[in-house]
Scaffold this motif. Structure first.
Motif, PDB file in Angstrom:
ATOM      1  N   SER A 278       0.613  14.545   0.212  1.00 53.64           N
ATOM      2  CA  SER A 278       1.587  14.176   1.259  1.00 53.64           C
ATOM      3  C   SER A 278       2.443  12.951   0.984  1.00 53.64           C
ATOM      4  CB  SER A 278       0.850  13.961   2.586  1.00 53.64           C
ATOM      5  OG  SER A 278       0.044  12.810   2.547  1.00 53.64           O
ATOM      6  N   SER A 279       2.465  12.448  -0.231  1.00 50.40           N
ATOM      7  CA  SER A 279       3.274  11.250  -0.474  1.00 50.40           C
ATOM      8  C   SER A 279       4.678  11.624  -0.952  1.00 50.40           C
ATOM      9  CB  SER A 279       2.593  10.355  -1.516  1.00 50.40           C
ATOM     10  OG  SER A 279       3.349   9.179  -1.726  1.00 50.40           O
ATOM     11  N   SER A 283       5.900  15.973  -2.490  1.00 52.14           N
ATOM     12  CA  SER A 283       4.480  16.275  -2.301  1.00 52.14           C
ATOM     13  C   SER A 283       4.277  17.735  -1.926  1.00 52.14           C
ATOM     14  CB  SER A 283       3.896  15.379  -1.202  1.00 52.14           C
ATOM     15  OG  SER A 283       4.461  15.706   0.054  1.00 52.14           O
ATOM     16  N   PHE A 285       2.538  19.138   0.597  1.00 50.69           N
ATOM     17  CA  PHE A 285       2.727  19.445   2.014  1.00 50.69           C
ATOM     18  C   PHE A 285       4.206  19.563   2.356  1.00 50.69           C
ATOM     19  CE2 PHE A 285      -1.515  17.700   3.926  1.00 50.69           C
ATOM     20  CZ  PHE A 285      -2.185  18.783   3.388  1.00 50.69           C
ATOM     21  N   TYR A 286       4.991  18.593   1.904  1.00 46.16           N
ATOM     22  CA  TYR A 286       6.411  18.606   2.270  1.00 46.16           C
ATOM     23  C   TYR A 286       7.117  19.798   1.625  1.00 46.16           C
ATOM     24  CZ  TYR A 286      11.042  17.016   3.551  1.00 46.16           C
ATOM     25  OH  TYR A 286      12.297  16.948   4.098  1.00 46.16           O
ATOM     26  N   ASP A 298       6.109  17.940  10.280  1.00 46.37           N
ATOM     27  CA  ASP A 298       5.584  17.031   9.271  1.00 46.37           C
ATOM     28  C   ASP A 298       4.101  17.318   9.067  1.00 46.37           C
ATOM     29  OD1 ASP A 298       4.135  15.532  11.312  1.00 46.37           O
ATOM     30  OD2 ASP A 298       6.033  14.583  11.796  1.00 46.37           O
ATOM     31  N   ALA A 299       3.589  16.862   7.926  1.00 47.28           N
ATOM     32  CA  ALA A 299       2.169  17.010   7.606  1.00 47.28           C
ATOM     33  C   ALA A 299       1.753  15.809   6.778  1.00 47.28           C
ATOM     34  CB  ALA A 299       1.918  18.314   6.844  1.00 47.28           C
ATOM     35  N   ASP A 300       0.494  15.413   6.944  1.00 47.31           N
ATOM     36  CA  ASP A 300       0.059  14.174   6.302  1.00 47.31           C
ATOM     37  C   ASP A 300      -1.399  14.281   5.868  1.00 47.31           C
ATOM     38  OD1 ASP A 300       0.524  11.335   5.623  1.00 47.31           O
ATOM     39  OD2 ASP A 300      -0.981  10.956   7.163  1.00 47.31           O
ATOM     40  N   VAL A 315      -6.408  15.096   7.531  1.00 44.21           N
ATOM     41  CA  VAL A 315      -5.248  15.959   7.308  1.00 44.21           C
ATOM     42  C   VAL A 315      -4.685  16.321   8.674  1.00 44.21           C
ATOM     43  CG1 VAL A 315      -4.476  18.202   6.457  1.00 44.21           C
ATOM     44  CG2 VAL A 315      -6.169  16.899   5.149  1.00 44.21           C
ATOM     45  N   ALA A 317      -1.022  17.929  10.944  1.00 44.68           N
ATOM     46  CA  ALA A 317       0.264  18.619  10.887  1.00 44.68           C
ATOM     47  C   ALA A 317       0.758  18.915  12.294  1.00 44.68           C
ATOM     48  CB  ALA A 317       0.155  19.911  10.082  1.00 44.68           C
TER      49      ALA A 317
END
Length: 442
Positions: A278-279, A283, A285-286, A298-300, A315, A317
């Protein structure tokens, strides 16, 4: 300035423990004529008891209410009159007070902090007023923030024995039932030299400064360092799942996996995994969930490396309008499974390492952040362990990524929390719910 990671801390950082048990950690940095003075007490929400949650944060508020020498409004006013700024924060593991100001004014925080370590006056009228302030703070930060509320519920479910079960700010009912005697007892127990340490970074001469610190703090009675051992949750043997209904614009899913802290080498691998996931906009996720599949806003992925006790790999989202939470969860699981089955390419692995190294080094351009890093490592293990960060990140391999993902990121080891949005009540606007796992209360 030579970054901490390359300097050899044993040569750059000066440490001394005063006879009363107060540890002092000094790092000269002559980049600008400034200093940051930080005093860390080894007491946070993990030191509280059932029915008394939030005492650490409440006492942080009360530490600005004055002593015999300084009135209730004097502390911050004096710092500001000397061209500085100050604040405080409470976390699971510690309570911190800091001042940043011109290097030639270092005596100011020395006088103020040494005085309130031992001479704090706790008044009933101040206590009642500040308790109302904290209750309102909790309402704004948690009750009216669906994401924070959900994360609070996730931690309460994931941790059943250890004190990360409760929020730093405390449960509302506990705050309402605080007494002034609770605070006085807490202050006597945890605020003493043996349970604290000082970190100063900036433009000073360590030999001169240590003499000033000894003069300001050396006569304070040692006190007793309380036992820091706390119960730790046994291995989780099955997935836990909770649902929360709150007024919100969008649903939210948060998954927390039990993981070790930096005492285990696997923690550094988890740092790299979080970065891969997610960075930045490159990344996984993005690229996969935001851009390609257009499933989430968004997701982290978040990893708490510097915690005193084992924590969670989180995690989260937020699905886009019209998207199903179950579908989002399925895609998140696919991303985790991909880490477990397929080797990360050398290019992607090196990119993640470069991101972590750049963040670690460039962040040290700030004397405040340098002091924070030293202190956070001291709270979690020992300040010297900061030297392990970059070497540990650099040696992470693609095989380590697969091994650690399999070891910790599996369903039976997690708690899943899902926010079900409700429409706002009539006349009330919809609250925003940005994903958050904020643990520090300022």
């Amino acid at each position: 300035m030579i970054p901490l990671s390359e300097a050899g801390l044993k040569d750059k950082v000066y440490e001394k423990v005063l006879p009363n048990g107060l540890k002092v950690i000094l790092l000269e940095n002559h980049k600008a004529p400034l200093i940051t003075f930080q005093i860390w007490y080894r007491v946070g929400s993990r030191n509280e008891e059932w029915g008394k949650t939030g005492l650490s944060h409440m006492l942080e508020h009360m530490m600005f209410k004055g002593t015999k020498k300084y009135g209730p409004e004097d502390f911050s006013r004096i710092i500001q009159e000397n061209g500085g700024n100050n604040n405080a924060f409470t976390s699971n593991d510690s309570t911190t007070y800091f001042e940043t100001l011109s290097a030639d004014r270092v005596q100011v925080p020395l006088d103020l902090e040494s005085d309130r370590m031992v001479n704090l006056i706790l008044r009933e009228e101040d206590f009642r007023t500040e308790r109302m302030v904290v209750m309102e703070e909790r309402r704004l930060r948690t009750e009216d923030n669906p994401a924070t509320y959900l994360f609070e519920q996730l931690e309460a479910t994931a941790f059943q024995l250890q004190p990360y079960h409760w929020p730093t700010i405390g449960w509302a009912e506990d705050i309402r039932q605080f007494t002034l005697e609770d605070l006085k007892s807490y202050y006597r127990t945890y605020y003493n030299p043996a349970n604290a340490f000082i970190v100063v970074v900036g433009d000073f001469n360590k030999n001169d400064l240590i003499q000033k610190i000894e003069k300001a703090f050396g006569s304070i009675p040692k006190g007793k360092a309380p036992d820091q051992k706390r119960d730790i949750d046994p291995p989780q043997t099955g997935e836990r799942r909770i649902f929360a209904k709150r007024e919100a614009q969008l649903p939210l899913i948060i998954m927390g996996y039990h993981i070790p802290n930096l005492h285990e080498p696997d923690s550094y691998v988890l740092e790299v995994i979080a970065t891969i996931l997610s960075s930045g906009k490159s990344s996984r996720f993005y690229h996969d969930l935001v851009q390609e599949k257009q499933l989430v806003l968004d997701a982290d992925a978040d990893h708490s490396l510097l915690s005193h006790d084992p924590s969670l790999f989180v995690v989260s989202a937020k699905p886009l309008p019209g998207k199903d939470v179950a579908e989002v969860e399925k895609e998140l699981d696919k991303e985790i499974e991909r880490l477990q089955k397929d080797s990360v390419s050398e290019q992607e692995l090196q990119k993640a390492k470069n991101q972590l190294e750049a963040s670690f080094i460039f962040g040290q351009d700030s004397i405040f952040y340098q002091a924070m890093l030293l202190a956070q490592h001291e709270i979690s293990a020992d300040w010297k362990s900061i030297d392990d960060y970059l070497p540990s990140i650099r040696k992470v391999s693609a095989e380590d990524i697969k091994r650690v993902a399999r070891k910790y990121l599996f369903p039976d080891n997690r708690t899943v929390a899902i926010l079900i949005p409700l429409p706002p009540k009539e006349g009330k606007s919809e609250p925003e719910n940005p994903p958050t796992n904020e643990k520090i209360v300022r």
